[in-house]
Design an enzyme around this catalytic site. Structure first.
Site, short mmCIF file in Angstrom:
data_model
loop_
_atom_site.label_atom_id
_atom_site.label_comp_id
_atom_site.label_asym_id
_atom_site.label_seq_id
_atom_site.Cartn_x
_atom_site.Cartn_y
_atom_site.Cartn_z
N HIS A 217 0.80 -1.21 0.00
CA HIS A 217 0.00 0.00 0.00
C HIS A 217 0.84 1.28 0.00
O HIS A 217 0.63 2.15 -0.83
CB HIS A 217 -1.06 0.02 1.09
CG HIS A 217 -2.00 1.16 0.87
ND1 HIS A 217 -2.96 1.14 -0.11
CD2 HIS A 217 -2.04 2.39 1.41
CE1 HIS A 217 -3.55 2.31 -0.15
NE2 HIS A 217 -3.02 3.09 0.76
N HIS A 368 -9.58 0.80 -11.52
CA HIS A 368 -9.19 1.71 -10.44
C HIS A 368 -7.73 2.13 -10.56
O HIS A 368 -7.41 3.31 -10.52
CB HIS A 368 -9.45 1.07 -9.08
CG HIS A 368 -8.84 1.82 -7.94
ND1 HIS A 368 -9.30 3.05 -7.54
CD2 HIS A 368 -7.80 1.52 -7.12
CE1 HIS A 368 -8.56 3.48 -6.53
NE2 HIS A 368 -7.65 2.58 -6.26
N PHE A 369 -6.80 1.17 -10.73
CA PHE A 369 -5.41 1.66 -10.71
C PHE A 369 -4.99 2.30 -12.02
O PHE A 369 -4.01 3.01 -12.05
CB PHE A 369 -4.40 0.65 -10.16
CG PHE A 369 -4.41 -0.71 -10.75
CD1 PHE A 369 -4.08 -0.93 -12.06
CD2 PHE A 369 -4.75 -1.80 -9.95
CE1 PHE A 369 -4.06 -2.20 -12.57
CE2 PHE A 369 -4.74 -3.08 -10.46
CZ PHE A 369 -4.41 -3.27 -11.78
N HIS A 370 -5.77 2.07 -13.08
CA HIS A 370 -5.43 2.86 -14.27
C HIS A 370 -5.90 4.32 -14.15
O HIS A 370 -5.38 5.18 -14.85
CB HIS A 370 -6.00 2.22 -15.53
CG HIS A 370 -5.19 1.03 -15.99
ND1 HIS A 370 -5.59 -0.26 -15.75
CD2 HIS A 370 -3.99 0.94 -16.61
CE1 HIS A 370 -4.67 -1.10 -16.23
NE2 HIS A 370 -3.69 -0.40 -16.75
N ARG A 433 -10.32 -10.20 -12.79
CA ARG A 433 -9.10 -9.60 -13.34
C ARG A 433 -8.06 -10.69 -13.62
O ARG A 433 -8.26 -11.84 -13.29
CB ARG A 433 -8.53 -8.57 -12.37
CG ARG A 433 -7.91 -9.20 -11.14
CD ARG A 433 -7.40 -8.17 -10.15
NE ARG A 433 -6.09 -7.67 -10.54
CZ ARG A 433 -5.24 -7.10 -9.67
NH1 ARG A 433 -5.57 -6.97 -8.39
NH2 ARG A 433 -4.07 -6.67 -10.07
C1 HEM Z 1 -0.95 1.50 -23.23
C2 HEM Z 1 -1.41 1.71 -22.05
C3 HEM Z 1 -1.99 0.62 -21.18
C4 HEM Z 1 -2.82 -0.41 -21.52
C5 HEM Z 1 -3.42 -0.71 -22.87
C6 HEM Z 1 -3.05 -1.18 -20.33
C7 HEM Z 1 -3.85 -2.33 -20.25
C8 HEM Z 1 -3.98 -3.15 -19.15
C9 HEM Z 1 -4.86 -4.27 -19.03
C10 HEM Z 1 -5.84 -4.73 -20.09
C11 HEM Z 1 -4.66 -4.82 -17.80
C12 HEM Z 1 -5.42 -5.94 -17.12
C13 HEM Z 1 -5.27 -7.27 -17.52
C14 HEM Z 1 -5.94 -8.28 -16.65
O1 HEM Z 1 -6.23 -8.07 -15.46
O2 HEM Z 1 -6.18 -9.37 -17.20
C15 HEM Z 1 -3.63 -4.07 -17.15
C16 HEM Z 1 -3.14 -4.33 -15.90
C17 HEM Z 1 -2.29 -3.50 -15.20
N1 HEM Z 1 -1.82 -2.27 -15.62
FE1 HEM Z 1 -2.08 -1.45 -17.45
N2 HEM Z 1 -2.37 -0.62 -19.28
C18 HEM Z 1 -1.70 0.49 -19.75
C19 HEM Z 1 -0.90 1.36 -19.04
C20 HEM Z 1 -0.58 1.20 -17.71
C21 HEM Z 1 0.21 2.13 -16.94
C22 HEM Z 1 0.78 3.44 -17.45
C23 HEM Z 1 0.34 1.59 -15.70
C24 HEM Z 1 1.04 2.11 -14.48
C25 HEM Z 1 1.93 3.05 -14.43
C26 HEM Z 1 -0.35 0.32 -15.70
C27 HEM Z 1 -0.40 -0.53 -14.63
C28 HEM Z 1 -1.03 -1.76 -14.63
C29 HEM Z 1 -0.99 -2.68 -13.52
C30 HEM Z 1 -0.24 -2.50 -12.20
C31 HEM Z 1 -1.76 -3.78 -13.89
C32 HEM Z 1 -2.04 -5.03 -13.05
C33 HEM Z 1 -1.14 -6.14 -13.36
C34 HEM Z 1 -1.51 -7.33 -12.55
O3 HEM Z 1 -2.70 -7.66 -12.43
O4 HEM Z 1 -0.59 -7.94 -12.01
N3 HEM Z 1 -0.90 0.12 -16.93
N4 HEM Z 1 -3.25 -3.03 -17.98
CU LIG Z 2 -4.01 -0.09 -0.80
#
Ligand code: HEM
Ligand SMILES: [Cu+2]
Ligand SMILES: [Cu+2]
Lengths: 550, 157
Positions: A217, A368-370, A433
Site C-alpha cells: 500500500h 481503479h489503478f489505471h 481480473r
Molecule cells: C498503453 C497503455 C496501457 C494499456 C493498454 C493497459 C492495459 C492493461 C490491461 C488490459 C490490464 C489488465 C489485464 C488483466 O487483469 O487481465 C492491465 C493491468 C495492469 N496495468 Fe495497465 N495498461 C496500460 C498502461 C498502464 C500504466 C501506465 C500503468 C502504471 C503506471 C499500468 C499498470 C497496470 C498494472 C499494475 C496492472 C495489473 C497487473 C496485474 O494484475 O498484475 N498500466 N493493464
Molecule cells: Cu491499498
C-alpha cells in the site's frame, strides 16, 4: 542550470524509465487484444508472462526510475550541486536498481517468473527473479541514502533553517519508502529467496502476503507523493503564483508518512488468518489519508483561484477561464488531477470493509489503478517530462513538440476513459481480473458481462489501442528532446525548471523534526501490526511447498 | 500554523463525514455481522484430503436452517461434488486449497473469498433467488486460471 554530472545521472534514470514504459505499454496493447480473443500468442509466449511484465515494468520500474530522475534534478536544483560522494552513490544506486530490473525482466521473459508483480507464494519463480527484486529495492535505498546525505550536508551548512519545500517533500517520500520497504525486504530475503533456492522446504503463505501488503500500500503513495510534489511546487510556478501555504503542504506530507503504512490489511479483507478486529482497525487508519488528500485538494483549488483572479478572472468561477490552458505543462497536470477525483472515490469504495467483497479482484480494480497510478500519476510524470528532459539536455521544446504533447495528453485521456470505464463496469458485473480470454465454457453469466454498450469486448480494445498510440507519441517526444531537438542557445528558448516560491516565514520548525514523524509512524505500525502478525507466526499452519503452475 | 477560514470549514466537514462513514461501516460490521470472508482455522495443506471436513467435500445439512458447503480448490478447479443448496437458507462455505492461492467467487452474490493454502476461509451466505450460479477463481493461480470454474445450483424447496 544544474551541474552537468548531476544532469547525467537524472537523464540515465529517465532513459531507463521510458525504456520500461515502451515495453510495458506494448504488453498492455497485447493484453487488450488477447483478452477479447483477437490475438493468438505463439506457443512460447503466454498471457500471464506478458501481464507480469506489464505490471512490473510500468508499476514498479517506470515509476521508480522516473521518480529518482525527478528527485535528483530537483535536489540538485534546490540544494545545490551534488558532492562527489553523493554522485558516486547515486550512480551505484542507479546501476544496482538497473541490474535488478534486468535480472527480474530476463526471468519473466524466459518464462520462469509468471507470478505477477505481486509474486504471491506458493507460486514459485526462479530464485533469480526474487534476487532481482531485492536488488531493485536495495538500489533504491542506495539512491535514497545518497539524497539524504546531500540533504544533511545542506542542513549542516544552514543551521536553524527550514529546507526548501522540494527537498522537504523528497525526504518525506524517501523516509516513507524506506520504512515501507522493510516488509518486502523481510519477506524476500528471509522467506522467498531461501525457499526458491531450496534451502528451506516450505513457506508461510499468509505471513508472506501480509509482509507484501505492508509494503504494497505505501508503494502506491511512493508513486503518488512525487506527483503531489509536482502539484504543490511546480503548478503554482506555471500559474505565476506562490505555493498556497508552505506549512500546510509540509503538514500534509508528514501525515502521509503516518497513515500510508499501517493499512496493508485493506488489501486482505476477504482472506483468512487476520481477525475482523484488525482488519477493521486498519480500514479506519486507511481512511485517515483522506485528511491530507482533502488538504491537497483545497490547496490546489485555492492556487487555481488565486492565479485566475490575478489574471483578471471575475465572478465566482470567472478565474477558471483565465488559467493557462494552452500551456501543456499545466493542462496535462490539470487533467491528471481530474482523473484523481473518481480515482480517489473508487479507492474509498475498495477500502470500505464490506464493499470490498463486491469488487475485490474483479476488473474494477484494474480500472481503479489505471485512473490512479495509470493516469493521475503517470500523466503528471508526462507533464513533468515535457520540461524536465529539455531542461536536462539543454534542448528546445519546439512548437511541434508542444502540439504533439497536447495530442498525446488528449489521446491518453480518451483512451483511459474508454478502457477504465469498461473495466470498472465489467468489474461491477463480476468479471475477474488477471484473466486471458475466457467464456467459462460459454457460460451465460459470463456472456452477460460482455453484452453492454460499454461493457463489451471492443471498448477496452479501442481504449487500449488509443492508449498505445499515445504512448508512442510520448516515446517520440522523449527521443526528440533527449537526442535530436535543436539546442537552446538564446535565453528565450531555454527550458526552465518551474519551481514555485514558498513563503516559509510562518512554518513551524517542528515540522522538520523527522524523529517525531518516524517515531509516530513506528508507533502506529506497531499498533496495527504487532499483535496480528505475532499471532499469525505463532499459530502458523505447516508451510507450503512451491508450485510452478504456468 | 495558519489555516484559511474556508479550509477549516472544508476539513471539519471532511472529518465529520469520515467519522459518520466509519461508524456506519463499523456498526454494520460488528453489530449486524456484515463482515467479509475470513476465519482463523488452519490446516496442513498437504493433508487436506485426509482432514475433516475436506475429506468429504460437498453440502451437508447442519440443522433445519443451516447448511455447510465444503470445497477444496486446486489448480485449476474445485472439488465439490453436487453443489446444490436450497434458497433462503443460510449456507456456510468452507474452502481451502491444496496448492496455490485461489479464490472462491460466486457470480452475482457477495461471496468472494480468498483461498489460502494452510488456512480455511469461511463465509456465510443466504441465496435469495434460485438458479444456477457461476463460481470462478479471481486470484491468479497459473496458466489455467481463466478456466477455473464450477457451478452451484440453488433450488426451491
Ligand atoms: C498503453 C497503455 C496501457 C494499456 C493498454 C493497459 C492495459 C492493461 C490491461 C488490459 C490490464 C489488465 C489485464 C488483466 O487483469 O487481465 C492491465 C493491468 C495492469 N496495468 Fe495497465 N495498461 C496500460 C498502461 C498502464 C500504466 C501506465 C500503468 C502504471 C503506471 C499500468 C499498470 C497496470 C498494472 C499494475 C496492472 C495489473 C497487473 C496485474 O494484475 O498484475 N498500466 N493493464
Ligand atoms: Cu491499498
Ligand atoms: Cu485462479
Amino acid at each position: 542550470m544544474i551541474a552537468l554530472q548531476d544532469r547525467k545521472i537524472a537523464l540515465w534514470n529517465i532513459g531507463v524509465a521510458y525504456t520500461a514504459f515502451l515495453i510495458g505499454t506494448l504488453c498492455g496493447l497485447l493484453q487488450v487484444f488477447i483478452r477479447n480473443d483477437a490475438l493468438q500468442l505463439p506457443a512460447w509466449l503466454d498471457y500471464y508472462q506478458i501481464l507480469t511484465a506489464h505490471g512490473v515494468l510500468l508499476a514498479l520500474i517506470y515509476t521508480t526510475f522516473f521518480i529518482f530522475g525527478f528527485f535528483i534534478t530537483g535536489m540538485s536544483k534546490s540544494l545545490g550541486s551534488f558532492g562527489p560522494k553523493v554522485r558516486l552513490f547515486s550512480w551505484i544506486g542507479f546501476w544496482v536498481t538497473l541490474l535488478g530490473t534486468v535480472m527480474a525482466t530476463a526471468m519473466i521473459i524466459s518464462g520462469q517468473a509468471s507470478v505477477m508483480y505481486t509474486f504471491y507464494a506458493p507460486l514459485k519463480a526462479s530464485g533469480f527473479f526474487y534476487v532481482g527484486l531485492a536488488l531493485v529495492i536495495i538500489g533504491t535505498w542506495i539512491s535514497s541514502f545518497a539524497l539524504v546525505g546531500h540533504y544533511r550536508v545542506w542542513r549542516k551548512n544552514h543551521k536553524g533553517q527550514l529546507s526548501p519545500l522540494f527537498a522537504f517533500m523528497t525526504i518525506t517520500t524517501i523516509i516513507m519508502w524506506i520504512i515501507a520497504c522493510l516488509g518486502v525486504v523481510a519477506t524476500v530475503l528471509f522467506q522467498y529467496i531461501p525457499w526458491a533456492f531450496g534451502w528451506t522446504d516450505t513457506i508461510d503463505v499468509e505471513l508472506s502476503r501480509s509482509l507484501f501488503w505492508y509494503f504494497g500500500h505505501p508503494l502506491v503513495y511512493f508513486w503518488l507523493l512525487p506527483a503531489y510534489m509536482a502539484w504543490y511546487v511546480i503548478v503554482p510556478k506555471l500559474l505565476g503564483v506562490k505555493v498556497f501555504s508552505d506549512s500546510l503542504a509540509r503538514m500534509s506530507f508528514v501525515l502521509f508518512i503516518l497513515f500510508s503504512i499501517p493499512v496493508g490489511f485493506h488489501h486482505q479483507l476477504t482472506e483468512p488468518g487476520i481477525s475482523n478486529f484488525w482488519k477493521f482497525l486498519q480500514v479506519v487508519l486507511t481512511f485517515m489519508v483522506i485528511v491530507p488528500s482533502l488538504m491537497t485538494a483545497f490547496s490546489m483549488f485555492a492556487t487555481f483561484e488565486i492565479a485566475g483572479r490575478k489574471n483578471g478572472g471575475k465572478g465566482l468561477f470567472g478565474w477558471f477561464t483565465k488559467l493557462p490552458w494552452k500551456d501543456i505543462r499545466f493542462t496535462s497536470i490539470f487533467i491528471a488531477m481530474l482523473f484523481f477525483i473518481p480515482g480517489g472515490a473508487g479507492g474509498i469504495i475498495n477500502a470500505s470493509f464490506q464493499l470490498n467483497e463486491v469488487v475485490h479482484n474483479t476488473l474494477w480494480i484494474v480500472g481503479h489503478f489505471h485512473i490512479t497510478v495509470g493516469t493521475p500519476v503517470a500523466m503528471t510524470f508526462m507533464g513533468v517530462t515535457f520540461w524536465l528532459i529539455p531542461y536536462l539536455t539543454g534542448r528546445k521544446f519546439t512548437k511541434s513538440m508542444k502540439v504533439l504533447g497536447l495530442v498525446q495528453i488528449i489521446t491518453w485521456s480518451i483512451g483511459m476513459l474508454l478502457m477504465s470505464t469498461a473495466q470498472h463496469l465489467l468489474g461491477l458485473l463480476g468479471a475477474p481480473r488477471r484473466t486471458a480470454y475466457s467464456s467459462y465454457n460459454n457460460h451465460p453469466s459470463s456472456a452477460e458481462w460482455f453484452d453492454g454498450i460499454l461493457t463489451n469486448h471492443v471498448t477496452m480494445a479501442i481504449g487500449g489501442s488509443i492508449l498505445f498510440m499515445s504512448a508512442m507519441i510520448l516515446i517520440y517526444i522523449v527521443i526528440m528532446t533527449m537526442f535530436l531537438s535543436p539546442k537552446a542557445v538564446e535565453a528565450k528558448d531555454m527550458v526552465d525548471f518551474p519551481l514555485a516560491e514558498s513563503d516559509m516565514s510562518n512554518t513551524p520548525k517542528w515540522l522538520e523534526n523527522w524523529w517525531i514523524w518516524i517515531g509516530l509512524a513506528l508507533a502506529l505500525i506497531a499498533l496495527a501490526y504487532a499483535i496480528p502478525l505475532t499471532h499469525m507466526i505463532q499459530h502458523a499452519p505447516p508451510g507450503s511447498e512451491g508450485f510452478k503452475t504456468w | 500554523m495558519h489555516l484559511h477560514k474556508y479550509e477549516k470549514i472544508w476539513l471539519t466537514l471532511g472529518v465529520i463525514s469520515l467519522i459518520i462513514f466509519l461508524s456506519v461501516v463499523g456498526v454494520s460490521a460488528f453489530s449486524q455481522n456484515h463482515t467479509p470472508a475470513g476465519g482463523m482455522e488452519t490446516i496442513d495443506p498437504k493433508k487436506v484430503n485426509e482432514t475433516a471436513p475436506f475429506d468429504n467435500p460437498g453440502v451437508t445439512q447442519l440443522d433445519d436452517d443451516t447448511y455447510q458447503a465444503t470445497i477444496v480448490a486446486m489448480a485449476f478447479g474445485y472439488t465439490a461434488p453436487e453443489l446444490k443448496v436450497p434458497v433462503g437458507k443460510e449456507v456456510v462455505f468452507k474452502v481451502t486449497s491444496t496448492d496455490v492461492v485461489h479464490s472462491f467467487t460466486i457470480d452475482n452474490t457477495k461471496v468472494n473469498m480468498m483461498v489460502v493454502p494452510g488456512r480455511i476461509t469461511t463465509k456465510s451466505y443466504t441465496f435469495e433467488k434460485p438458479g444456477t450460479y457461476l463460481i470462478l477463481c479471481n486470484e491468479y493461480c497459473g496458466t489455467g486460471h481463466h478456466m477455473m470454474y464450477t457451478e452451484i445450483e440453488v433450488y426451491e424447496e
